[in-house]
Design a protein around this motif. Sequence first.
Motif, PDB file in Angstrom:
ATOM      1  N   ILE A   1      -6.641   4.034   3.966  1.00  0.00           N
ATOM      2  CA  ILE A   1      -6.306   4.537   3.355  1.00  0.00           C
ATOM      3  C   ILE A   1      -7.857   4.016   2.537  1.00  0.00           C
ATOM      4  O   ILE A   1      -8.307   3.136   2.154  1.00  0.00           O
ATOM      5  CB  ILE A   1      -4.852   3.779   2.645  1.00  0.00           C
ATOM      6  CG1 ILE A   1      -4.422   4.015   3.733  1.00  0.00           C
ATOM      7  CG2 ILE A   1      -4.742   3.463   1.887  1.00  0.00           C
ATOM      8  CD1 ILE A   1      -2.645   3.035   3.343  1.00  0.00           C
TER       9      ILE A   1
ATOM     10  N   VAL B   1      -7.571   3.181  -2.095  1.00  0.00           N
ATOM     11  CA  VAL B   1      -6.627   3.765  -3.531  1.00  0.00           C
ATOM     12  C   VAL B   1      -7.916   3.171  -4.262  1.00  0.00           C
ATOM     13  O   VAL B   1      -9.163   2.578  -4.125  1.00  0.00           O
ATOM     14  CB  VAL B   1      -5.937   1.979  -3.399  1.00  0.00           C
ATOM     15  CG1 VAL B   1      -5.030   2.235  -4.175  1.00  0.00           C
ATOM     16  CG2 VAL B   1      -5.380   1.918  -2.138  1.00  0.00           C
TER      17      VAL B   1
ATOM     18  N   LEU C   1       0.278  -0.975   0.000  1.00  0.00           N
ATOM     19  CA  LEU C   1      -0.028  -0.454  -0.063  1.00  0.00           C
ATOM     20  C   LEU C   1       0.564   1.479   0.081  1.00  0.00           C
ATOM     21  O   LEU C   1       2.081   1.254   1.133  1.00  0.00           O
ATOM     22  CB  LEU C   1      -0.790  -0.145   1.793  1.00  0.00           C
ATOM     23  CG  LEU C   1      -2.586  -0.936   1.089  1.00  0.00           C
ATOM     24  CD1 LEU C   1      -2.333  -1.372   1.979  1.00  0.00           C
ATOM     25  CD2 LEU C   1      -3.033  -0.514  -0.157  1.00  0.00           C
TER      26      LEU C   1
ATOM     27  N   GLY D   1      -4.693   4.186  -8.961  1.00  0.00           N
ATOM     28  CA  GLY D   1      -3.462   4.158  -8.176  1.00  0.00           C
ATOM     29  C   GLY D   1      -3.605   5.211  -7.200  1.00  0.00           C
ATOM     30  O   GLY D   1      -2.643   5.391  -6.503  1.00  0.00           O
ATOM     31  N   HIS D   2      -4.089   6.307  -7.079  1.00  0.00           N
ATOM     32  CA  HIS D   2      -4.023   7.554  -6.231  1.00  0.00           C
ATOM     33  C   HIS D   2      -4.770   6.947  -5.079  1.00  0.00           C
ATOM     34  O   HIS D   2      -5.728   6.236  -5.302  1.00  0.00           O
ATOM     35  CB  HIS D   2      -5.054   8.043  -6.916  1.00  0.00           C
ATOM     36  CG  HIS D   2      -5.360   9.233  -6.015  1.00  0.00           C
ATOM     37  ND1 HIS D   2      -3.841  10.646  -6.276  1.00  0.00           N
ATOM     38  CD2 HIS D   2      -6.163  10.497  -5.614  1.00  0.00           C
ATOM     39  CE1 HIS D   2      -4.961  11.134  -5.458  1.00  0.00           C
ATOM     40  NE2 HIS D   2      -5.769  11.319  -4.762  1.00  0.00           N
ATOM     41  N   ALA D   3      -3.835   7.730  -4.386  1.00  0.00           N
ATOM     42  CA  ALA D   3      -4.637   7.200  -2.585  1.00  0.00           C
ATOM     43  C   ALA D   3      -4.976   8.976  -2.105  1.00  0.00           C
ATOM     44  O   ALA D   3      -4.287   9.141  -3.018  1.00  0.00           O
ATOM     45  CB  ALA D   3      -3.311   6.420  -1.839  1.00  0.00           C
TER      46      ALA D   3
END
Length: 165
Positions: free
Chosen positions: A53, A55, A28, A59-61
């Motif tokens: 988190i 996600v 992560l 792929g942006h978190a």
Amino acid sequence: MRRRKLLLTLAALTLGAAGGVFAAPDKLPKPSDRDLCPVCGMLVAKYPNWLAIVVYKDGHAHFFDGAKDLFKYLGNVPKYAPGHQLADIAGIWVTEFYGLTRIDARQAFYVVGSDTLGPMGNEFVPLATRADAEDFVKDHKGRRIISFAQATPELAARVDQGSFD
């Protein structure tokens, strides 16, 4: 109507978990020293034991200083993350209280109303198993154990005010 839509969306996210693209917990993304919680604006790296988190498939978190703010976010993604949609979320992770490991938020159990406070006060305390949650309730005077689907933004707002029912 809004609550029903949110519950249906959360159910779809839960059911879609098996087919989604999820990072392994050890893969992560990690917050930088400058990443802010999109809900409250706190620096999240200062609170690794409470980190949550989201996600996205690209792929942006987004990072949160606790599960409570995560659930506020999930209830109104357009407000907190313009340009993002619930349907684009690939994985949701919380930090498990006892092991301090990242676990799938959809599978976690949450205790509210305990004597354990997070960075923003009263918090949803994530635990990996029902048995762990029951032990936590006994050890920390918890009021309720809830599932991912029960952790609504409305409940998060009540927890902020010290109401756990």
